[in-house]
Scaffold this active site. Structure first.
Site, PDB file in Angstrom:
ATOM      1  N   HIS A  77       0.859  -1.194   0.000  1.00  0.00           N
ATOM      2  CA  HIS A  77       0.000   0.000   0.000  1.00  0.00           C
ATOM      3  C   HIS A  77       0.892   1.239   0.000  1.00  0.00           C
ATOM      4  O   HIS A  77       1.763   1.372   0.844  1.00  0.00           O
ATOM      5  CB  HIS A  77      -0.909   0.021   1.234  1.00  0.00           C
ATOM      6  CG  HIS A  77      -2.045  -0.957   1.152  1.00  0.00           C
ATOM      7  ND1 HIS A  77      -3.254  -0.761   1.759  1.00  0.00           N
ATOM      8  CD2 HIS A  77      -2.147  -2.141   0.497  1.00  0.00           C
ATOM      9  CE1 HIS A  77      -4.057  -1.775   1.488  1.00  0.00           C
ATOM     10  NE2 HIS A  77      -3.404  -2.634   0.739  1.00  0.00           N
ATOM     11  N   TYR A 206      -8.988   5.254   7.688  1.00  0.00           N
ATOM     12  CA  TYR A 206      -9.207   5.539   9.113  1.00  0.00           C
ATOM     13  C   TYR A 206     -10.209   6.694   9.154  1.00  0.00           C
ATOM     14  O   TYR A 206      -9.893   7.789   8.678  1.00  0.00           O
ATOM     15  CB  TYR A 206      -7.912   5.982   9.794  1.00  0.00           C
ATOM     16  CG  TYR A 206      -6.835   4.909   9.896  1.00  0.00           C
ATOM     17  CD1 TYR A 206      -6.674   4.168  11.061  1.00  0.00           C
ATOM     18  CD2 TYR A 206      -5.969   4.656   8.845  1.00  0.00           C
ATOM     19  CE1 TYR A 206      -5.684   3.197  11.174  1.00  0.00           C
ATOM     20  CE2 TYR A 206      -4.968   3.684   8.941  1.00  0.00           C
ATOM     21  CZ  TYR A 206      -4.834   2.962  10.112  1.00  0.00           C
ATOM     22  OH  TYR A 206      -3.857   2.002  10.210  1.00  0.00           O
ATOM     23  N   PRO A 298      -4.300  -0.721  18.543  1.00  0.00           N
ATOM     24  CA  PRO A 298      -4.027  -1.070  17.145  1.00  0.00           C
ATOM     25  C   PRO A 298      -4.130   0.083  16.149  1.00  0.00           C
ATOM     26  O   PRO A 298      -3.802  -0.085  14.977  1.00  0.00           O
ATOM     27  CB  PRO A 298      -5.074  -2.147  16.835  1.00  0.00           C
ATOM     28  CG  PRO A 298      -6.132  -1.987  17.864  1.00  0.00           C
ATOM     29  CD  PRO A 298      -5.486  -1.405  19.072  1.00  0.00           C
ATOM     30  N   LYS A 302       1.094  -0.874  14.955  1.00  0.00           N
ATOM     31  CA  LYS A 302       2.521  -0.939  15.290  1.00  0.00           C
ATOM     32  C   LYS A 302       2.959  -2.153  16.117  1.00  0.00           C
ATOM     33  O   LYS A 302       4.160  -2.368  16.284  1.00  0.00           O
ATOM     34  CB  LYS A 302       2.909   0.322  16.084  1.00  0.00           C
ATOM     35  CG  LYS A 302       2.870   1.600  15.277  1.00  0.00           C
ATOM     36  CD  LYS A 302       3.945   1.598  14.227  1.00  0.00           C
ATOM     37  CE  LYS A 302       3.975   2.883  13.432  1.00  0.00           C
ATOM     38  NZ  LYS A 302       4.727   2.771  12.196  1.00  0.00           N
ATOM     39  N   TYR A 390       4.276   6.454  10.317  1.00  0.00           N
ATOM     40  CA  TYR A 390       3.414   5.331   9.921  1.00  0.00           C
ATOM     41  C   TYR A 390       4.223   4.262   9.178  1.00  0.00           C
ATOM     42  O   TYR A 390       4.076   3.075   9.466  1.00  0.00           O
ATOM     43  CB  TYR A 390       2.258   5.840   9.045  1.00  0.00           C
ATOM     44  CG  TYR A 390       1.152   4.820   8.870  1.00  0.00           C
ATOM     45  CD1 TYR A 390       0.172   4.640   9.847  1.00  0.00           C
ATOM     46  CD2 TYR A 390       1.083   4.019   7.730  1.00  0.00           C
ATOM     47  CE1 TYR A 390      -0.841   3.698   9.698  1.00  0.00           C
ATOM     48  CE2 TYR A 390       0.076   3.068   7.568  1.00  0.00           C
ATOM     49  CZ  TYR A 390      -0.877   2.924   8.556  1.00  0.00           C
ATOM     50  OH  TYR A 390      -1.884   1.981   8.405  1.00  0.00           O
TER      51      TYR A 390
HETATM   52  P1  RFL Z   1       2.306 -12.423  21.273  1.00  0.00           P
HETATM   53  O1  RFL Z   1       1.920 -12.451  19.817  1.00  0.00           O
HETATM   54  O2  RFL Z   1       1.238 -12.208  22.253  1.00  0.00           O
HETATM   55  O3  RFL Z   1       3.005 -13.839  21.556  1.00  0.00           O
HETATM   56  C1  RFL Z   1       3.287 -14.271  22.853  1.00  0.00           C
HETATM   57  C2  RFL Z   1       3.319 -15.784  22.848  1.00  0.00           C
HETATM   58  O4  RFL Z   1       3.680 -16.223  24.147  1.00  0.00           O
HETATM   59  C3  RFL Z   1       2.834 -17.301  24.517  1.00  0.00           C
HETATM   60  N1  RFL Z   1       2.808 -17.367  25.996  1.00  0.00           N
HETATM   61  C4  RFL Z   1       3.428 -18.304  26.712  1.00  0.00           C
HETATM   62  N2  RFL Z   1       4.157 -19.360  26.346  1.00  0.00           N
HETATM   63  C5  RFL Z   1       4.664 -20.145  27.340  1.00  0.00           C
HETATM   64  N3  RFL Z   1       4.436 -19.916  28.658  1.00  0.00           N
HETATM   65  C6  RFL Z   1       3.691 -18.867  29.072  1.00  0.00           C
HETATM   66  N4  RFL Z   1       3.474 -18.661  30.368  1.00  0.00           N
HETATM   67  C7  RFL Z   1       3.155 -18.007  28.083  1.00  0.00           C
HETATM   68  N5  RFL Z   1       2.383 -16.901  28.123  1.00  0.00           N
HETATM   69  C8  RFL Z   1       2.191 -16.516  26.858  1.00  0.00           C
HETATM   70  C9  RFL Z   1       1.508 -16.968  23.881  1.00  0.00           C
HETATM   71  O5  RFL Z   1       0.710 -18.142  23.730  1.00  0.00           O
HETATM   72  C10 RFL Z   1       1.941 -16.384  22.547  1.00  0.00           C
HETATM   73  O6  RFL Z   1       2.035 -17.349  21.534  1.00  0.00           O
HETATM   74  O7  RFL Z   1       3.463 -11.390  21.567  1.00  0.00           O
HETATM   75  P2  RFL Z   1       4.694 -10.833  20.667  1.00  0.00           P
HETATM   76  O8  RFL Z   1       5.455 -11.963  20.051  1.00  0.00           O
HETATM   77  O9  RFL Z   1       5.392  -9.876  21.510  1.00  0.00           O
HETATM   78  O10 RFL Z   1       4.014 -10.097  19.416  1.00  0.00           O
HETATM   79  C11 RFL Z   1       3.298  -8.904  19.593  1.00  0.00           C
HETATM   80  C12 RFL Z   1       2.112  -8.848  18.632  1.00  0.00           C
HETATM   81  O11 RFL Z   1       1.472 -10.097  18.568  1.00  0.00           O
HETATM   82  C13 RFL Z   1       1.117  -7.808  19.101  1.00  0.00           C
HETATM   83  O12 RFL Z   1       1.787  -6.581  19.323  1.00  0.00           O
HETATM   84  C14 RFL Z   1      -0.024  -7.527  18.135  1.00  0.00           C
HETATM   85  O13 RFL Z   1      -0.692  -8.677  17.706  1.00  0.00           O
HETATM   86  C15 RFL Z   1      -0.992  -6.632  18.882  1.00  0.00           C
HETATM   87  N6  RFL Z   1      -2.299  -6.581  18.244  1.00  0.00           N
HETATM   88  C16 RFL Z   1      -2.440  -5.767  17.197  1.00  0.00           C
HETATM   89  N7  RFL Z   1      -1.384  -5.020  16.774  1.00  0.00           N
HETATM   90  C17 RFL Z   1      -1.515  -4.206  15.759  1.00  0.00           C
HETATM   91  O14 RFL Z   1      -0.552  -3.552  15.389  1.00  0.00           O
HETATM   92  N8  RFL Z   1      -2.715  -4.088  15.113  1.00  0.00           N
HETATM   93  C18 RFL Z   1      -3.813  -4.804  15.503  1.00  0.00           C
HETATM   94  O15 RFL Z   1      -4.898  -4.670  14.935  1.00  0.00           O
HETATM   95  C19 RFL Z   1      -3.698  -5.702  16.550  1.00  0.00           C
HETATM   96  N9  RFL Z   1      -4.743  -6.462  16.936  1.00  0.00           N
HETATM   97  C20 RFL Z   1      -3.385  -7.325  18.712  1.00  0.00           C
HETATM   98  C21 RFL Z   1      -4.604  -7.268  18.013  1.00  0.00           C
HETATM   99  C22 RFL Z   1      -3.301  -8.125  19.853  1.00  0.00           C
HETATM  100  C23 RFL Z   1      -4.400  -8.847  20.326  1.00  0.00           C
HETATM  101  N10 RFL Z   1      -4.273  -9.560  21.558  1.00  0.00           N
HETATM  102  C24 RFL Z   1      -2.980  -9.747  22.156  1.00  0.00           C
HETATM  103  C25 RFL Z   1      -5.297  -9.890  22.410  1.00  0.00           C
HETATM  104  C26 RFL Z   1      -5.695  -8.029  18.415  1.00  0.00           C
HETATM  105  C27 RFL Z   1      -5.595  -8.823  19.573  1.00  0.00           C
HETATM  106  C28 RFL Z   1      -6.828  -9.618  19.937  1.00  0.00           C
HETATM  107  C1  PHB Z   2      -6.147  -4.669  10.249  1.00  0.00           C
HETATM  108  O1  PHB Z   2      -6.032  -4.920   9.037  1.00  0.00           O
HETATM  109  O2  PHB Z   2      -6.715  -5.453  11.015  1.00  0.00           O
HETATM  110  C2  PHB Z   2      -5.585  -3.397  10.782  1.00  0.00           C
HETATM  111  C3  PHB Z   2      -4.984  -2.515   9.909  1.00  0.00           C
HETATM  112  C4  PHB Z   2      -4.470  -1.318  10.401  1.00  0.00           C
HETATM  113  C5  PHB Z   2      -4.573  -1.036  11.729  1.00  0.00           C
HETATM  114  C6  PHB Z   2      -5.167  -1.934  12.608  1.00  0.00           C
HETATM  115  C7  PHB Z   2      -5.701  -3.107  12.124  1.00  0.00           C
HETATM  116  O3  PHB Z   2      -4.106   0.150  12.204  1.00  0.00           O
END
Ligand code: RFL
Ligand code: PHB
Length: 397
Positions: A77, A206, A298, A302, A390
């Site tokens: 994008h 957005y 989110p 980032k 961004y």
């Molecule tokens: P993660 O991806 O949470 O991975 C952590 C891993 O550790 C495991 N774990 C354990 N394993 C062993 N023993 C334990 N005691 C443990 N406790 C936990 C978990 O099962 C998991 O597999 O962290 P990491 O690697 O730091 O990565 C970070 C990203 O995943 C995170 O920043 C993003 O996904 C955040 N996030 C979003 N970020 C965005 O930029 N845009 C979004 O739209 C967005 N949506 C989200 C999200 C995070 C969500 N969470 C955490 C609830 C939506 C959700 C629902």
């Molecule tokens: C998504 O595709 O889910 C998404 C994209 C941009 C964002 C957050 C979520 O800032």
């Protein structure tokens, strides 16, 4: 005492983006690691989360040999829309910065990293239970866990990485007397849907409107991801498809007559919004990476990129530690990583507070938000600053 004793150079807790990418980067430098993960491989690969890798994250994946599918299937994008006052204002990322972003969901990044680790005979212990960390300030920290076959393990390592997300066990190993946690909980959440529908627009939108925030994103040409602002305690199951579409259409409506292309909604759920950071990110031989140390709402897209930045810094510092007997960059890890953490915290908070309706908002707040959006979209310097943050700076800086 655990039944079996094992050893590795770097013990990693968590097979999310942070743990997996670090393990892979270390492998490329000839450093052994073991990942201990509590979920199953299937569960990890099926958890749908956003994925907007910055160019720096894409470049890191490609340089590390795990970017083939991302390059083939990810959608590049070159801009996105900020929509307010019923009109869209395009932020031309490529014209303003020479860089772009890629839309490629996080679980696809995880599939690629898991496949690469397993192909290189990397050890990932899925479905581990009773995971705990010990002796983090000694020369040899330990991870205790029970493997899925019921055998208890004691894994000794030289360095221990807490990549276990925001609800993991590692952060608590930094004593509260030495640790400071910074929090902001937002008074709204995101109602997210996946639907079978064609693209409504070729780039992300957005939107800020009198009825609240909306984000129009995509997963593929036939599957769209959309969100709208809701009460964080909202029960998604009580919303009919008609009600969801009515709200989404209202949040993007404008004098240009823009309408979303509707389709069958096949997934819906509510995501809480919070900002969190912990300092320091290290204690003895324990180093936190990714959501274990910080999380962002989110709105700035980032989370994944910040996790990748931490591990690029760590991979370099760990290589110096093992191969050059030099722990200078391990010692400065917190200071180096936190610079970007707080830049990104500020950006994610800014995007969030500028785009959402606040529960106690008065007309002054509304005017102020609109003035901020007006500035960001009409001043070339302000647009450039927004675009630069961004798309993100190269990782490891
Ligand atoms: P993660 O991806 O949470 O991975 C952590 C891993 O550790 C495991 N774990 C354990 N394993 C062993 N023993 C334990 N005691 C443990 N406790 C936990 C978990 O099962 C998991 O597999 O962290 P990491 O690697 O730091 O990565 C970070 C990203 O995943 C995170 O920043 C993003 O996904 C955040 N996030 C979003 N970020 C965005 O930029 N845009 C979004 O739209 C967005 N949506 C989200 C999200 C995070 C969500 N969470 C955490 C609830 C939506 C959700 C629902
Ligand atoms: C998504 O595709 O889910 C998404 C994209 C941009 C964002 C957050 C979520 O800032």
């Amino acid at each position: 005492m655990p039944a079996q004793s094992d050893r590795t150079q770097v013990g990693i807790i968590g097979a999310g983006p942070a743990g997996l990418l670090l393990s892979h980067l270390l492998h490329l430098q000839g450093i052994d690691s073991v990942i201990v993960e509590r979920r199953s491989r299937d569960a990890i690969e099926a958890t749908i989360r956003a994925g907007v890798p910055e160019q720096g994250t894409v470049d890191t994946m490609i340089a590390a040999g795990v970017g083939d599918r991302l390059q083939r299937e990810g959608a590049i994008h070159h801009g996105f829309d900020l929509r307010f006052g019923g009109q869209s204002h395009r932020i031309d990322l490529t014209a303003l910065t020479g860089r772009s972003i890629t839309v490629y969901p996080q679980h696809e990044v995880l599939k690629d990293l898991i496949a690469a680790r397993l192909a290189d005979e990397g050890q990932i212990i899925f479905e581990a239970t009773d995971v705990s960390v010990h002796d983090v300030t000694a020369d040899q920290p330990h991870i205790h866990y029970t493997a899925p076959d019921g055998i208890t393990h004691d894994l000794a390592c030289d360095l221990l990485i807490g990549a276990d997300g925001s609800h993991g066990v590692c952060r608590a190993a930094i004593p509260e007397t030495l640790r400071k946690d910074y929090f902001r909980i937002y008074p709204f959440g995101w109602f997210g849907i996946l639907c079978e529908a064609p693209l409504s627009h070729h780039e992300l939108i957005y939107a800020r409107s009198p009825t609240g925030f909306a984000l129009i994103s995509t997963r593929s040409p036939g599957v769209q991801r959309m969100y709208f602002q809701c009460d964080p305690a909202e029960d998604a199951t009580t919303w009919s498809d008609d009600r969801i579409w009515e709200r989404l259409q209202a949040n993007v409506a404008g004098e240009d007559g823009f309408r979303l292309k509707e389709g069958k909604i096949f997934q819906k759920g509510v995501i809480p919004m919070r900002s969190f950071a912990c300092e320091p990110m290290q204690h003895g031989r324990l180093f936190l990476a990714g959501d274990a140390a910080h999380s962002v709402p989110p709105t700035g897209a980032k989370g994944l990129n910040l996790a990748a930045n931490d591990v690029v810094i760590l991979a370099r510092a760990i290589e110096e530690f093992f191969h050059h007997n030099d722990n200078t960059h391990l010692e400065t890890y917190t200071a180096t990583a936190l610079k970007r953490v707080w830049r990104v915290q500020h950006f994610s908070w800014l995007m969030t507070s500028m785009m959402h309706n606040l529960p106690d908002e008065n007309e002054f707040d509304t005017k102020r938000q609109l003035a901020e959006l007006e500035l960001l979209t009409s001043s070339p310097t302000a647009s450039q600053t927004l675009a630069e943050i961004y798309v993100g700076a190269p990782l490891g800086t």
